[in-house]
Write an enzyme that holds these catalytic residues in place. Sequence first.
Site, PDB file in Angstrom:
ATOM      1  CG  ASP A   1      -1.807   1.167   1.331  1.00  0.00           C
ATOM      2  OD1 ASP A   1      -2.704   1.270   0.485  1.00  0.00           O
ATOM      3  OD2 ASP A   1      -1.629   1.991   2.251  1.00  0.00           O
TER       4      ASP A   1
ATOM      5  CD  GLU B   1      -2.248   2.052  -3.516  1.00  0.00           C
ATOM      6  OE1 GLU B   1      -3.371   2.363  -3.929  1.00  0.00           O
ATOM      7  OE2 GLU B   1      -1.897   2.199  -2.331  1.00  0.00           O
TER       8      GLU B   1
END
Length: 919
Positions: free
Chosen positions: A558, A587
């Site tokens: 994340d 990400e």
Amino acid sequence: MMRKNKMIRRTSMLLLILFLLSPIFSLGDVMDTRADNDVKLTVHYQRKNQDYEGWNLWLWPKGGQGEQVDFTGEDDFGKTLEVTKSSDSGSFGFIVRKGNWDEKDVDKDRFIPLSKAQDGVLELYLLEKDATLYYTLEEVDLSPKILKAELTTINKIKVNLSVPMTLLHDRKEGLSIVSGDEEMEIEAIYFSEGGRPETTSSFEILLKEPLELGKSYQVAKEGYGEKELLMSGVFSTSAFEKAYHYDGDLGALYEKEGTTFRLWAPTATKVTLNLFQKGDTVEAFDQVEMEKKAQGVFETVISGDMHGIYYTYSVENLGLLQEAVDPYARAVGVNGQRAMVIDLTRTNQEGFQEIKKPEYKEYTDAVIYELHVRDLSISEDSGIVNKGKFLGLTEEGTKGPGGVSTGLDHLVDLGITHLHLLPSFDFRSIDETKLEENNFNWGYDPQHFNVPEGSYSTNPYEGEVRVREFKEMVAALHEKDIRVVMDVVYNHTGASGDSDFSKIVPGYYYRMNEDGSFSNGSGTGNETASERSMMRKYIVDSVVYWAEEYKVDGFRFDLMALHDIETMKAVREALNEVDPTILIYGEGWTGGDSPLPDKEKALKRNTWRMEGIAAFSDDIRDGIKGHVFTDEDRGFVNGGEALEESVKFGVVASIDHPEVNYQEVKYSKGFWAKEPSQTITYVEAHDNLTLWDKLAISNPDESEEELKKMHRMANAIVLTSQGIPFLHAGSEFLRTKEGNHNSYNAPDEINRFVWARKAEYQENVEYMKGLIKLRKEHPAFRMAEAEMVREHLSFLEMPEMYMVGYRIEGAALGDSFEEVLVLMNANAETKTYTLPEGVYDVYVDGENAGTEVLRTEKEEVEVPGRTLLVLSKSAGSSNPVAEGGESGNPMYLWAALFLGAGLVLVMLLERKKNLKKSA
């Protein structure tokens, strides 16, 4: 005729005048509307030295694009600027910066709530190095104060003042550094201006003796008050790393004869081990003071079999005693209040350690399916007994409405290779003592990184249950040839100042702003400092633990860009020692501004520097369907314009390809992946609108049939492109969340699988299955190396706009398809494409997909609107070189020769006939 022309000219002039005057007739209404919706914002900015050259405001609406606004006015307070913004935006973020990010005044994102406006007017006052937002001049605190005092080495303190002090020209300059009754001796003071100026507001204090890291100190000056000394600055120094980095094992290290408790707490003056019989309610039955050893480690050994005993640490830091849970806890009680000593061998089902992982060779062989544990089984119609639990993913033979397969059987039938689970470690937001309330959360608020989430277990009170059931889930998936990916959130913690990290080593595990507040690159209140060696060690230790103990096969990071590149490389290197086929992706962006320099961030644009690590491609995501934060924005499949190059960039998985015009790509203006395996190709995920909802909202006038065409085309692009395809769970049956953009804590009614939709849209499920099967059986769609893509994939000249096509030389890749054509038509109407010579078999169209031939085409093919076609050159239409070096079939060769000779003879006779006529 002239009179008619004059009349036309007069009529045209009259219409033009009426057109120009028409807004005036309704001007009052327009002005009233603007007055209701607009806010006039005036920003007043004051710098102590009055030097405003180059300083400007970077301003952005929440979730939108930023813009530079310059200070163009001036008043008695300082420089000013004025902007008018719609109150519908809610709030605007801003940063006061110099030039184009040469420097920031306050190193954090601040937000202006437009709701504070009075009668459409909002005044904002800002002071240099002061993070406070003042809304009236009377609120502004111009009194002299110490803004910041930070320890930068063990004997040097950096100080910033709100108002310059006049120098006394002695050694102490009226300053003191105290801890209780003890005052530290000042050796010298160094001023930022150099030499000995008359006034200063920034300087460094050099102390005669180093400070003790575990003690509390204040910097004081008469007239300026006092300021708590921040320790965070020293944590990034090489001297601290050298003195306190610890390479050994940490946590409760169990052996039957006794357990070693080991905690890294270099700033602590005292640590006590507290032992409990239960994970909640009861008092400690024993307390043991731990011994401080080298590298800041506290340790003690308790004899006997400690399995099932719960524990915490009482840690004294900066004069404050706080109870904390071990960050290295491998099991916890209910709500993670206490860690538990665990014999992990007792949680293994028979043969768990020997279970063979599913076969898997290249990263690009993966087909990832992103799922929340609870969503799959919580519906009443799921037919699953262990609803919302890890064990719900182990049940076979479950059925839903119309007899459709659900749960594990559904995943197996779909054909995915990797199941990506949203956060399944222990997170804070669900009260495990009140599970009957059925609260929901995605889980991006970490509490214990090395422990499974208790609400997904059948008994969160007993520490070993969640451990055992998570392993049972992994084993069940592995037995069905599905690998498991964990969504990990090491970039921040659910708590900040009261987190276990903060209680044990205050300020070390987090990045901080200049004023001592937590930096907020995650957008959730804090961000971890992965560049510090013990945070980096923690992340690496954690992923290795999950990979070895639980047999986890991949990790999705994340907000990966909040981690530094060196940490991500260390993760890859460590996991290669466990299993080099473990996936790592994340990400390539942050959730806010971070003090970590961009060149060190694991940003999307830096992905090429991280071998064996992939990033999500927002280029292809938004290129296909439109911007995720703008509902009405359209992409390639749903009516967007000039997106062909964005789609092509996605097709080649973000690598350098000579036939992509990077200047026309939606976001990236150059390649960012070195290899196709570094790109996660996707069109939707758990956050923002589902693909179905996005298409419906952006195309409100389209029928369901047309929306289904767009939806199929979008997923067909993903599954036929290079890179690693990533699917959002439920997309196969057109999943909807009823237009919810951010369902992180929405009820089950929004997030759950509605299995009745599978029964209703079974043909769409079959379509997705067919695409997955096609990809798995044909390596042409999953090339492992960039050079292979550049050599064997070429783009086609398309007859119309809103079309993309490409050709893959399958034979050269060992594919049974000698040549593959992929043709995309995003127009609403059918378009015709002229085929190369030969006969082509169609495997994918707008209705069906798979490995069976649907029909054959030659010379030209009709590409229906909003459809992707996959064609392969039929084996019977090729002309392979025969033995002996003769090319083609001799019968066809002789036929061609006779036909050519006949045409020549006809032409000669015709010419002779014409000559006779002319004579």
